[in-house]
Design a protein around this motif. Structure first.
Motif, PDB file in Angstrom:
ATOM      1  N   LEU A   1       0.683  -1.093  -0.171  1.00 51.64           N
ATOM      2  CA  LEU A   1       0.214   0.190  -0.065  1.00 51.64           C
ATOM      3  C   LEU A   1       0.457   1.016  -0.269  1.00 51.64           C
ATOM      4  O   LEU A   1       0.632   2.210  -0.953  1.00 51.64           O
ATOM      5  N   ALA A   2       1.807   1.203   0.347  1.00 48.82           N
ATOM      6  CA  ALA A   2       2.901   2.348   0.643  1.00 48.82           C
ATOM      7  C   ALA A   2       3.819   2.744  -0.586  1.00 48.82           C
ATOM      8  O   ALA A   2       3.755   4.223  -1.015  1.00 48.82           O
ATOM      9  N   ALA A   3       3.793   1.720  -1.095  1.00 48.56           N
ATOM     10  CA  ALA A   3       4.805   1.654  -2.560  1.00 48.56           C
ATOM     11  C   ALA A   3       3.358   1.857  -3.022  1.00 48.56           C
ATOM     12  O   ALA A   3       3.943   3.121  -3.949  1.00 48.56           O
ATOM     13  N   ALA A   4       2.502   1.749  -3.642  1.00 49.42           N
ATOM     14  CA  ALA A   4       1.437   1.956  -4.278  1.00 49.42           C
ATOM     15  C   ALA A   4       1.091   3.727  -4.053  1.00 49.42           C
ATOM     16  O   ALA A   4       0.499   4.368  -4.962  1.00 49.42           O
ATOM     17  N   ALA A   5       0.751   3.701  -2.433  1.00 54.80           N
ATOM     18  CA  ALA A   5       1.026   5.508  -2.693  1.00 54.80           C
ATOM     19  C   ALA A   5       2.045   6.207  -2.636  1.00 54.80           C
ATOM     20  O   ALA A   5       1.974   7.310  -3.334  1.00 54.80           O
ATOM     21  N   LEU A   6       2.846   6.059  -2.568  1.00 54.15           N
ATOM     22  CA  LEU A   6       4.342   7.216  -3.138  1.00 54.15           C
ATOM     23  C   LEU A   6       3.944   6.650  -5.235  1.00 54.15           C
ATOM     24  O   LEU A   6       4.671   7.755  -5.537  1.00 54.15           O
ATOM     25  N   THR A   7       4.109   5.739  -5.665  1.00 52.40           N
ATOM     26  CA  THR A   7       3.959   5.598  -6.927  1.00 52.40           C
ATOM     27  C   THR A   7       2.489   6.673  -7.779  1.00 52.40           C
ATOM     28  O   THR A   7       3.603   7.033  -8.645  1.00 52.40           O
ATOM     29  N   ALA A   8       1.489   6.422  -6.847  1.00 55.14           N
ATOM     30  CA  ALA A   8       1.085   6.846  -7.704  1.00 55.14           C
ATOM     31  C   ALA A   8       0.651   8.947  -7.166  1.00 55.14           C
ATOM     32  O   ALA A   8       0.710   9.166  -8.630  1.00 55.14           O
ATOM     33  N   ALA A   9       1.804   8.736  -6.763  1.00 59.07           N
ATOM     34  CA  ALA A   9       2.056  10.262  -6.420  1.00 59.07           C
ATOM     35  C   ALA A   9       2.720  10.763  -7.399  1.00 59.07           C
ATOM     36  O   ALA A   9       2.502  11.549  -8.292  1.00 59.07           O
ATOM     37  N   ARG A  10       3.872   9.804  -7.635  1.00 54.36           N
ATOM     38  CA  ARG A  10       5.169  10.289  -7.907  1.00 54.36           C
ATOM     39  C   ARG A  10       4.502  10.004  -9.950  1.00 54.36           C
ATOM     40  O   ARG A  10       4.367  11.549 -10.969  1.00 54.36           O
ATOM     41  N   ARG A  11       3.859   9.231 -10.210  1.00 55.06           N
ATOM     42  CA  ARG A  11       2.832   9.063 -11.351  1.00 55.06           C
ATOM     43  C   ARG A  11       1.925  10.460 -11.733  1.00 55.06           C
ATOM     44  O   ARG A  11       1.736  11.152 -13.017  1.00 55.06           O
ATOM     45  N   LEU A  12       0.595  10.762 -10.638  1.00 53.51           N
ATOM     46  CA  LEU A  12       0.425  11.801 -10.657  1.00 53.51           C
ATOM     47  C   LEU A  12       1.016  12.811 -11.423  1.00 53.51           C
ATOM     48  O   LEU A  12       0.462  14.085 -12.303  1.00 53.51           O
ATOM     49  N   TRP A  13       1.364  13.649 -10.018  1.00 49.33           N
ATOM     50  CA  TRP A  13       2.769  14.682 -10.671  1.00 49.33           C
ATOM     51  C   TRP A  13       3.221  14.711 -11.781  1.00 49.33           C
ATOM     52  O   TRP A  13       3.223  16.052 -12.634  1.00 49.33           O
ATOM     53  N   ARG A  14       4.363  14.237 -12.445  1.00 47.74           N
ATOM     54  CA  ARG A  14       4.597  13.632 -13.238  1.00 47.74           C
ATOM     55  C   ARG A  14       3.715  14.353 -14.938  1.00 47.74           C
ATOM     56  O   ARG A  14       4.232  14.979 -15.550  1.00 47.74           O
ATOM     57  N   SER A  15       2.366  13.800 -14.079  1.00 46.80           N
ATOM     58  CA  SER A  15       1.152  13.200 -15.426  1.00 46.80           C
ATOM     59  C   SER A  15       0.617  14.883 -15.397  1.00 46.80           C
ATOM     60  O   SER A  15      -0.320  15.293 -17.332  1.00 46.80           O
ATOM     61  N   THR A  16       0.476  15.198 -14.719  1.00 47.82           N
ATOM     62  CA  THR A  16      -0.207  17.236 -14.583  1.00 47.82           C
ATOM     63  C   THR A  16       0.221  17.895 -14.454  1.00 47.82           C
ATOM     64  O   THR A  16      -0.464  19.139 -14.526  1.00 47.82           O
ATOM     65  N   VAL A  17       1.894  17.653 -14.089  1.00 52.69           N
ATOM     66  CA  VAL A  17       2.125  19.210 -13.367  1.00 52.69           C
ATOM     67  C   VAL A  17       3.658  19.835 -15.277  1.00 52.69           C
ATOM     68  O   VAL A  17       3.953  18.729 -14.615  1.00 52.69           O
ATOM     69  N   PRO A  18       3.228  20.957 -15.377  1.00 50.78           N
ATOM     70  CA  PRO A  18       4.204  20.851 -16.559  1.00 50.78           C
ATOM     71  C   PRO A  18       5.632  21.014 -15.871  1.00 50.78           C
ATOM     72  O   PRO A  18       6.013  22.220 -14.646  1.00 50.78           O
ATOM     73  N   PRO A  19       5.910  21.004 -16.602  1.00 47.02           N
ATOM     74  CA  PRO A  19       8.268  20.587 -15.548  1.00 47.02           C
ATOM     75  C   PRO A  19       7.692  22.392 -16.248  1.00 47.02           C
ATOM     76  O   PRO A  19       7.802  23.129 -16.952  1.00 47.02           O
ATOM     77  N   THR A  20       8.508  22.800 -15.291  1.00 53.17           N
ATOM     78  CA  THR A  20       9.700  24.427 -15.135  1.00 53.17           C
ATOM     79  C   THR A  20       9.867  23.971 -16.151  1.00 53.17           C
ATOM     80  O   THR A  20      11.856  23.327 -15.854  1.00 53.17           O
TER      81      THR A  20
END
Length: 410
Positions: A372-391
């Motif tokens: 569950l912890a690995a799923a949460a960290l992986t989900a957070a990382r993927r969500l950020w990369r897919s929705t936050v434009p690179p600076t």
């Protein structure tokens, strides 16, 4: 063409659902005996006792195990809809119908462009991995409301907001679905929540007494923080494991500090989600679902309690994510499904080992909570990369002497 039509046909998921859910019903009806403690006692004893109190028009104010928002009264009272069955049997049937409702909701978008049947199979395969506990708690009913809200999504934001508010008044966590929603969904949720809260407050005394029942909880033995005490018991920790506020919890030295640490992690997760929301742009329907799944994962992992039925929420939200081909939550969804299988090994099959903190029980918890912890960290990382434009680096202004070279002559 035949192959494509076969892929879109609901026959396969419906057949698999029918077989697996028939087995679950045989378990909760006690036709077949599932190993371990009887998971149906919550319905036959606790829910039934609440039902008798709620029928009188008040909440069970003398029972500290009532720790739910006011709309939770509805699923507890729902067996009255089937008066020809006993209370437990009626509840199990209604839980199965809620399960079926989720399946139907997931099947509807499966054949549209950009959509997939993967989510349907996550629900069909993931739920039975949790064993009969699924039908012996009202969480599957809450999950049905949450899935309906999330599928409404961007196309019907007001519907999403209203359903989310109703879900939050059933069991709080669906409020997290709004993390990626727009203003119309938030406004609809606020109006619906205010109206329902006022209705319950006026009609039934003690609608929000549950808020005070949460304060003195310890650390539940299946939570991430509980691993500290499971290991510490082997090195002389002097605390104890007791039934407290309706769950098996650790009580004793340093429990308050670990519980405070869990709350701090939850606050940190909320802060990260707030930062993400400020940085992310307008969300697509897949991103809206991915955000909701990530938020609930983060808050589940950091909670003082990770009961087996919480996995039903995660399976439902993962299923919604994977109805979108563009979702980036494939790996976290798989981790949740694997965690569901480990969960049934831990409860009810190996719960005596968990309570005893022996190495088999601790190993199961490390595997389940680690997934569950690995799923949460992986989900957070993927969500950020897919929705936050690179600076992009801000270019320095030209030096005054250089700027003069590029002036247009007057």
């Amino acid at each position: 063409m035949e192959t494509k039509a076969a892929r879109r046909s609901p026959a396969g998921p419906l057949a698999a659902w029918g077989v697996t859910r028939a087995v679950l019903l045989l378990f909760v009806f006690r036709v077949l005996l599932f190993p371990g403690p009887d998971v149906t006692s919550d319905v036959s004893v606790i829910y039934r006792a609440w039902y008798e109190v709620l029928r009188q028009g008040t909440f069970p104010l003398d029972d500290v195990t009532w720790q739910y928002p006011p709309a939770a009264a509805l699923p507890v009272l729902s067996p009255a809809l089937l008066p020809f069955l006993s209370y437990p049997h009626a509840f199990f049937v209604l839980a199965a119908l809620a399960d079926l409702a989720v399946l139907v909701l997931l099947l509807r978008p499966g054949g549209r462009p950009g959509r997939s049947r993967r989510g349907t199979w996550v629900w069909v395969a993931g739920v039975p991995l949790l064993g009969p506990t699924v039908y012996a708690r009202y969480d599957v009913m809450v999950t049905a409301v949450a899935v309906a809200a999330l599928l409404a999504g961007v196309r019907h934001p007001r519907v999403m907001g209203a359903l989310t508010a109703f879900g939050a008044l059933l069991k709080v966590w669906p409020a997290l679905l709004l993390i990626g929603a727009g203003r119309r969904a938030w406004a609809s949720a606020a109006v619906t929540a205010a109206g329902l809260a006022a209705l319950f407050t006026v009609s039934m005394p003690g609608a929000f007494a549950f808020l005070t029942f949460q304060r003195d909880r310890g650390t539940e033995v299946e939570s991430l923080g509980a691993l500290v005490f499971h290991v510490a018991r082997h090195f002389g920790w002097s605390g104890e494991v007791l039934l407290n506020y309706g769950s098996i919890e650790f009580l004793g030295p340093h429990v308050d500090q670990v519980s405070a640490g869990a709350l701090a992690l939850t606050a940190a997760a909320f802060g990260w989600l707030l930062l993400w929301r400020l940085r992310a742009g307008r969300l697509t329907p897949p991103a809206l679902a991915d955000a909701a799944f990530t938020a609930v994962l983060l808050f589940t992992v950091t909670s003082r309690v990770i009961s087996p039925q919480y996995l039903v929420w995660l399976i439902g939200l993962a299923a919604v994510c994977l109805t979108h081909r563009a979702s980036c939550m494939g790996a976290p969804a798989l981790m949740v499904v694997l965690a569901s299988f480990v969960t049934v090994l831990e409860f009810p099959l190996g719960f005596s080992h968990v309570v005893a903190s022996d190495w088999y029980g601790v190993t199961l918890l490390v595997l389940r909570n680690g997934l569950l912890a690995a799923a949460a960290l992986t989900a957070a990382r993927r969500l950020w990369r897919s929705t936050v434009p690179p600076t992009t680096p801000v270019p320095f202004p030209p030096h005054p002497t250089q700027a003069g070279k590029h002036r247009v002559p007057s």
